[in-house]
Design an enzyme around this catalytic site. Structure first.
Site, PDB file in Angstrom:
ATOM      1  CB  CYS A 104      88.406  44.690  46.168  1.00 24.52           C
ATOM      2  SG  CYS A 104      87.842  46.389  46.273  1.00 24.52           S
TER       3      CYS A 104
HETATM    4  N1  LIG Z   1      84.076  49.248  45.527  1.00 29.13           N
HETATM    5  C1  LIG Z   1      84.656  48.760  46.612  1.00 29.13           C
HETATM    6  O1  LIG Z   1      84.076  47.977  47.349  1.00 29.13           O
HETATM    7  C2  LIG Z   1      86.071  49.185  46.984  1.00 29.13           C
HETATM    8  C3  LIG Z   1      86.525  48.901  48.277  1.00 29.13           C
HETATM    9  C4  LIG Z   1      87.790  49.290  48.649  1.00 29.13           C
HETATM   10  C5  LIG Z   1      88.614  49.921  47.730  1.00 29.13           C
HETATM   11  N2  LIG Z   1      88.178  50.176  46.467  1.00 29.13           N
HETATM   12  C6  LIG Z   1      89.095  50.867  45.562  1.00 29.13           C
HETATM   13  O2  LIG Z   1      88.695  52.230  45.460  1.00 29.13           O
HETATM   14  C7  LIG Z   1      88.955  52.719  44.137  1.00 29.13           C
HETATM   15  C8  LIG Z   1      87.660  53.249  43.537  1.00 29.13           C
HETATM   16  O3  LIG Z   1      86.764  52.169  43.434  1.00 29.13           O
HETATM   17  P1  LIG Z   1      85.199  52.374  43.246  1.00 29.13           P
HETATM   18  O4  LIG Z   1      84.574  51.058  43.520  1.00 29.13           O
HETATM   19  O5  LIG Z   1      84.724  53.582  43.988  1.00 29.13           O
HETATM   20  O6  LIG Z   1      85.146  52.671  41.673  1.00 29.13           O
HETATM   21  P2  LIG Z   1      83.903  53.278  40.844  1.00 29.13           P
HETATM   22  O7  LIG Z   1      84.110  52.861  39.449  1.00 29.13           O
HETATM   23  O8  LIG Z   1      82.623  52.970  41.554  1.00 29.13           O
HETATM   24  O9  LIG Z   1      84.128  54.846  40.971  1.00 29.13           O
HETATM   25  C9  LIG Z   1      85.192  55.514  40.404  1.00 29.13           C
HETATM   26  C10 LIG Z   1      84.711  56.863  39.895  1.00 29.13           C
HETATM   27  O10 LIG Z   1      85.848  57.568  39.406  1.00 29.13           O
HETATM   28  C11 LIG Z   1      85.445  58.272  38.223  1.00 29.13           C
HETATM   29  N3  LIG Z   1      86.669  58.575  37.500  1.00 29.13           N
HETATM   30  C12 LIG Z   1      87.405  57.794  36.692  1.00 29.13           C
HETATM   31  N4  LIG Z   1      88.495  58.455  36.259  1.00 29.13           N
HETATM   32  C13 LIG Z   1      88.437  59.694  36.810  1.00 29.13           C
HETATM   33  C14 LIG Z   1      89.264  60.836  36.749  1.00 29.13           C
HETATM   34  N5  LIG Z   1      90.409  60.832  36.066  1.00 29.13           N
HETATM   35  N6  LIG Z   1      88.889  61.924  37.419  1.00 29.13           N
HETATM   36  C15 LIG Z   1      87.739  61.951  38.130  1.00 29.13           C
HETATM   37  N7  LIG Z   1      86.911  60.891  38.246  1.00 29.13           N
HETATM   38  C16 LIG Z   1      87.271  59.778  37.594  1.00 29.13           C
HETATM   39  C17 LIG Z   1      84.492  57.328  37.542  1.00 29.13           C
HETATM   40  O11 LIG Z   1      83.656  58.015  36.640  1.00 29.13           O
HETATM   41  C18 LIG Z   1      83.717  56.761  38.751  1.00 29.13           C
HETATM   42  O12 LIG Z   1      82.589  57.539  39.052  1.00 29.13           O
HETATM   43  C19 LIG Z   1      89.564  51.561  43.365  1.00 29.13           C
HETATM   44  O13 LIG Z   1      90.958  51.632  43.457  1.00 29.13           O
HETATM   45  C20 LIG Z   1      89.077  50.347  44.134  1.00 29.13           C
HETATM   46  O14 LIG Z   1      89.947  49.233  43.988  1.00 29.13           O
HETATM   47  C21 LIG Z   1      86.909  49.830  46.085  1.00 29.13           C
END
Ligand SMILES: NC(=O)c1ccc[n+]([C@@H]2O[C@H](COP(=O)([O-])OP(=O)(O)OC[C@H]3O[C@@H](n4cnc5c(N)ncnc54)[C@H](O)[C@@H]3O)[C@@H](O)[C@H]2O)c1
Length: 461
Positions: free
Chosen positions: A301
């Protein structure tokens, strides 16, 4: 204005506004029917993207009594979840298994499941391209699949962090291309995810949830939906406001870390202990909030999201100068740490080249297993490039994939005794710092993890 959790509210028929005739009546009844399903928790909930954000969210809705379908493109993740194996630290396996056996949760790679869902939350990655431009391909692909199976009475909520305007300018046209109309047939919102992995006090359920819809009806349904499972919901007037909220929060953090890192560089040059300065400044009861320096930014992030904003503002003719400057200073920190290691070794009459440096902590922050963008990776590569032999320890990261190689975590105290220099990069609370200080020859501490140890062999950032 906030909406409090509706968990204890008895499920019952939603108030259906007296509708006029024809189209207006059909519109009202579509929204009212969805509202009713949300209120009595018969709405079938879907979460696309089962990672650090999506999986905990899916668990909260299962806990609130909804039937939840998780969709991910990774077959191994789907298999592991359906077998009761959690790969997200904040989701305990016993809970996952409870919801699986109660039939409240299942995972699939089959996007046609969307056809049977009433709500769809999208939490897919939003990384940067090498050029620091937003990579929207994951959102686009998830929305294309959603559009294929869109139908009347569905609520779609984007949760991935992104630039302001994404939901309105990118997602909405893709969904409306299916022929359905927003605010009438389907409902679209943006709601930023604020989860802080590893934070025991604040988790998905008790972090206030901001939500903004394309139309007032969308916002109303989005807020109503989250209020079933989360403690506090904060509706805002538009999807762009909701998108900007997240970017303000993360930019605020990135810039303040940049400021304090620059303070650390200044203090280092002037021989002042920056940690003592911050602790003393933090005694001011108003107008000051402590941030701490470190080896560089990490995670999915803070190092990334502000560049989504600067990319967008460039199109509006505004340079995001604070973001660029903080990005530059934060990006210098791994280099500064390596220089610090070199100087510390030189002071002990050892050249950097050929020395054995042991890194404590590979994750980007304490007590979690996430190595995405971790400064430890940069520091290891920079040290190797300067001819060091580098090993690492991390109780959360048994194996580290770096530049196509596989590094294996070592025992911290055993390595500390052998290495020419130990570097605290991530201050996991499980490290036995007393034992490490005892047996190490030289320690560079980038986190002030050893502040209780007044030893001449410790060099602080
Ligand atoms: N990790 C954090 O602490 C956090 C906090 C706030 C916001 N975010 C935001 O949330 C969003 C997700 O982050 P995350 O950390 O959960 O990512 P992550 O990589 O842990 O999880 C994302 C998941 O989406 C799946 N994926 C990818 N493309 C896909 C598709 N087309 N269809 C279905 N599944 C798909 C991946 O296989 C993965 O399992 C990002 O935009 C991130 O910036 C993350």
């Amino acid at each position: 204005m906030t909406v409090e959790r509706a968990n204890n509210r008895p499920a019952g028929p939603a108030a259906v506004p007296a509708a006029a005739t024809g189209a207006a009546s059909a519109r009202t009844s579509t929204a009212a029917a969805l509202e009713k399903k949300i209120d009595n928790r018969t709405a079938r909930v879907g979460v696309i993207g089962l990672g650090y954000v999506g999986l905990p969210l899916a668990m909260e809705f299962a806990k609130a009594g909804f039937s939840v379908t998780g969709i991910d493109i990774e077959p191994t993740k789907v298999f592991r979840l359906n077998s009761g194996e959690s790969y997200v630290q904040d989701v305990p396996e016993h809970l996952l298994r409870d919801w699986l056996s109660a039939g409240k949760f299942r995972a699939t790679t089959d996007f046609s499941a969307i056809a049977d869902l009433d709500t769809i939350n999208i939490a897919v990655p939003t990384p940067l391209r090498k050029t620091k431009d937003p990579d929207m391909s994951y959102i686009v692909s998830a929305c294309q699949e959603t559009a294929k199976y869109l139908g009347p009475g569905k609520l779609v909520i984007l949760e991935s962090t992104t630039y302001p305007g994404t939901t309105n300018e990118l997602v909405l046209p893709m969904l409306e291309a299916s022929g359905w109309k927003v605010g009438e047939d389907f409902f679209l919102c943006f709601s930023p995810e604020r989860v802080d992995p590893g934070n025991a006090q604040y988790q998905t359920a008790n972090i206030p949830k901001v939500v903004g819809g394309i139309t007032p009806a969308c916002t109303k349904l989005g807020a109503r939906f989250y209020a079933q499972a989360l403690d506090t919901v904060v509706p805002v007037s538009s999807t762009s406001v909701a998108e900007m909220v997240k970017l303000l929060e993360n930019t605020f953090r990135m810039i303040n870390i940049g400021l304090v890192n620059e303070m650390a560089l200044m203090c280092d040059r002037m021989g002042i202990n920056v940690w003592e300065v911050i602790d003393a400044a933090a005694t001011k009861p108003f107008g000051f909030m402590p941030f701490y320096p470190g080896p560089g930014l990490g995670g999915h992030c803070i190092p990334i999201d502000p560049f989504y904003l600067s990319w967008k503002t460039k199109q509006a003719g505004i340079e995001a100068r604070f973001i660029e400057l903080a990005g530059y200073i934060n990006g210098q920190m791994p280099h500064f740490v390596v220089d610090k290691i070199q100087n510390a070794l030189n002071d002990h009459s050892k050249p950097l080249k050929g020395s054995h440096v042991h890194i404590l902590g590979a994750a980007y922050k304490s007590n979690i297993d996430d190595v995405r963008e971790s400064p430890a990776l940069d520091i290891i590569l920079l040290l190797e490039r300067r001819g060091c032999r580098v090993t690492y320890s991390d109780p959360f990261v048994p194996v580290l994939l770096l530049d196509g190689r596989k590094l294996t975590a070592q025992d911290p105290a055993a390595m500390a005794a052998k290495a020419d220099c130990v570097v605290v990069v991530t201050d996991h609370s499980g490290f036995d710092y007393a034992a490490i200080v005892d047996c190490a020859r030289l320690i560079v501490d980038t986190r002030n993890a050893l502040k209780k140890f007044p030893s001449p062999k410790i060099v602080r950032l």
